[in-house]
Design an enzyme around this catalytic site. Sequence first.
Site, PDB file in Angstrom:
ATOM      1  N   SER A 178       0.823  -1.139  -0.151  1.00 60.41           N
ATOM      2  CA  SER A 178      -0.148   0.075  -0.033  1.00 60.41           C
ATOM      3  C   SER A 178       1.003   1.191   0.094  1.00 60.41           C
ATOM      4  CB  SER A 178      -1.001   0.139   1.271  1.00 60.41           C
ATOM      5  OG  SER A 178      -1.492   1.303   1.389  1.00 60.41           O
ATOM      6  N   ASP A 225      -5.837   0.718  -9.375  1.00 59.00           N
ATOM      7  CA  ASP A 225      -6.886   1.510  -9.578  1.00 59.00           C
ATOM      8  C   ASP A 225      -7.631   1.189 -10.854  1.00 59.00           C
ATOM      9  OD1 ASP A 225      -6.777   2.664  -6.960  1.00 59.00           O
ATOM     10  OD2 ASP A 225      -5.658   4.399  -7.838  1.00 59.00           O
ATOM     11  N   LYS A 231     -11.874  -0.094  -1.034  1.00 56.66           N
ATOM     12  CA  LYS A 231     -11.498   1.222  -1.623  1.00 56.66           C
ATOM     13  C   LYS A 231     -12.782   2.184  -1.549  1.00 56.66           C
ATOM     14  CE  LYS A 231      -7.578   0.337  -3.339  1.00 56.66           C
ATOM     15  NZ  LYS A 231      -6.358   1.211  -2.951  1.00 56.66           N
TER      16      LYS A 231
HETATM   17  C1  S3P Z   1      -2.817   5.823  -3.922  1.00 57.43           C
HETATM   18  C2  S3P Z   1      -2.674   4.520  -3.373  1.00 57.43           C
HETATM   19  C3  S3P Z   1      -3.593   3.468  -3.585  1.00 57.43           C
HETATM   20  C4  S3P Z   1      -4.439   3.899  -4.683  1.00 57.43           C
HETATM   21  C5  S3P Z   1      -5.149   5.329  -4.323  1.00 57.43           C
HETATM   22  C6  S3P Z   1      -3.823   6.329  -4.446  1.00 57.43           C
HETATM   23  C7  S3P Z   1      -1.702   6.993  -3.437  1.00 57.43           C
HETATM   24  O1  S3P Z   1      -3.930   3.215  -2.452  1.00 57.43           O
HETATM   25  O2  S3P Z   1      -5.603   2.964  -4.799  1.00 57.43           O
HETATM   26  O3  S3P Z   1      -5.997   5.627  -5.349  1.00 57.43           O
HETATM   27  O4  S3P Z   1      -1.862   8.098  -3.988  1.00 57.43           O
HETATM   28  O5  S3P Z   1      -0.953   6.727  -2.539  1.00 57.43           O
HETATM   29  P1  S3P Z   1      -3.484   1.969  -1.306  1.00 57.43           P
HETATM   30  O6  S3P Z   1      -2.280   2.612  -0.637  1.00 57.43           O
HETATM   31  O7  S3P Z   1      -4.663   2.000  -0.358  1.00 57.43           O
HETATM   32  O8  S3P Z   1      -3.276   0.651  -2.276  1.00 57.43           O
END
Ligand code: S3P
Length: 430
Positions: A168, A316, A343
Amino acid sequence: MSSLAVRKSPPLKGEITIPGDKSVTHRAILFGGMAKGPTVIRGYLPSEDCLCTLAAMEAMGVKSKIQGDVLTLRGEGIEGLTEPDRVLNMGNSGTSLRLLTGLLSGLPFFSVLDGDDSLRKRPMARVIEPLTLMGAEIRGRKNNRLAPIAISGKKNLRGVEVRLLVASAQVKSAILLAGLTADGTTRIREPFLSRDHTERMLKTFGARIDTSPEGTSIEKSDLKGIEVDVPGDFSSAAFFIVAAALIPGSSLTIRNVGMNPTRTGLLKALKKMGGKITIENERESEGEPIGDLHIQAADRLKGIEIGEEDIPAMIDELPILFIAAAFAEGETKVTGARELRVKESDRIGVMAREMRKMGIEVEEYPDGLRIKGSDKARGGTFTSDGDHRVAMSMAIAGLVAGGESAIEQTECINTSFPGFETLLKKVSGF
Ligand code: S3P
């Protein structure tokens, strides 16, 4: 509540550009506000999510100026940030909420962060627990698992070693931001590499950060203002890439798209499915790769299998990949994507429900979907459940399917892609 009407589209032709990258804009605003001296952000994304991050930094004393598509911040350094006199509202934005939690943990004042109904359901223990190990004092609803959360910031956080259980970027970035003000070294490992914009951009802002295949480490550092050119958001381009691949006769060029390899897993998947996509004019800007994409309609995409290791680089883009699979020949099986359930909506459950309305056979797993593609999918009335990527995915489905479609609850699209409808009309002529 706004809605969007679409119908089967003629070929997509011509050349378009896509608004600025959301992840890069959030980070440029945050780091610019933490830096000493001006930060100039050209081509920033003025979406609701990014404006939440900007409002939070302004509430901590950062001055900003907007001229056209250029956002200039005047930070006084991390020490210059001051206690906000109000609750910081993060709207729908998980990135704002999680990254700011990391930053605020190490600032010596009190703050409260809240968001909309969707954000209040999203897991926060994944950031609160490691930050607590660093000495942070954070309280949240449901035994410190959900927002609203309250932070009593501490000047003396301590560096720790953290091994993430899920890949993440939001969690990784929250810990790195706390590490930036902590004593000692903070080290993070993740099971698969998630998007690495934080690591790349912190380096350009002058942070003492080190990346290797074993993980990332960071030391207490001061940041210095920089100039950032924000590339077009690959995740927004994804809707037009899939539309052009699916609509017969299409030939579409998308200029100036961010091509960071931690983001472009969808391209690999589409190429495996038989997509005709070429990357031209590859270049780099402040450590981020950029390119122009040319997409030609595929003869007919073919179903593929996607597993856990493929997920972070297309996290995403899975809703729009499901739409590509719905029109492909044969079956597509996606597993290892449990994260989709937490999400902006439960993207496995919601996308399965909406695709069934098109007459597509879908089997739901706890961590993914099996989709049986069809060339007889029909339009209908679709609902987004307030999730921007579901709304845009179903709009593209409506362009490809037979008949007319209506997508309800489309105001959420403004969280990431203001101007989506106008651009869709421009390229499809509906
Ligand atoms: C993001 C990380 C992702 C992604 C989100 C944007 C970011 O989430 O799904 O739309 O900008 O760091 P996760 O870290 O929860 O996977």
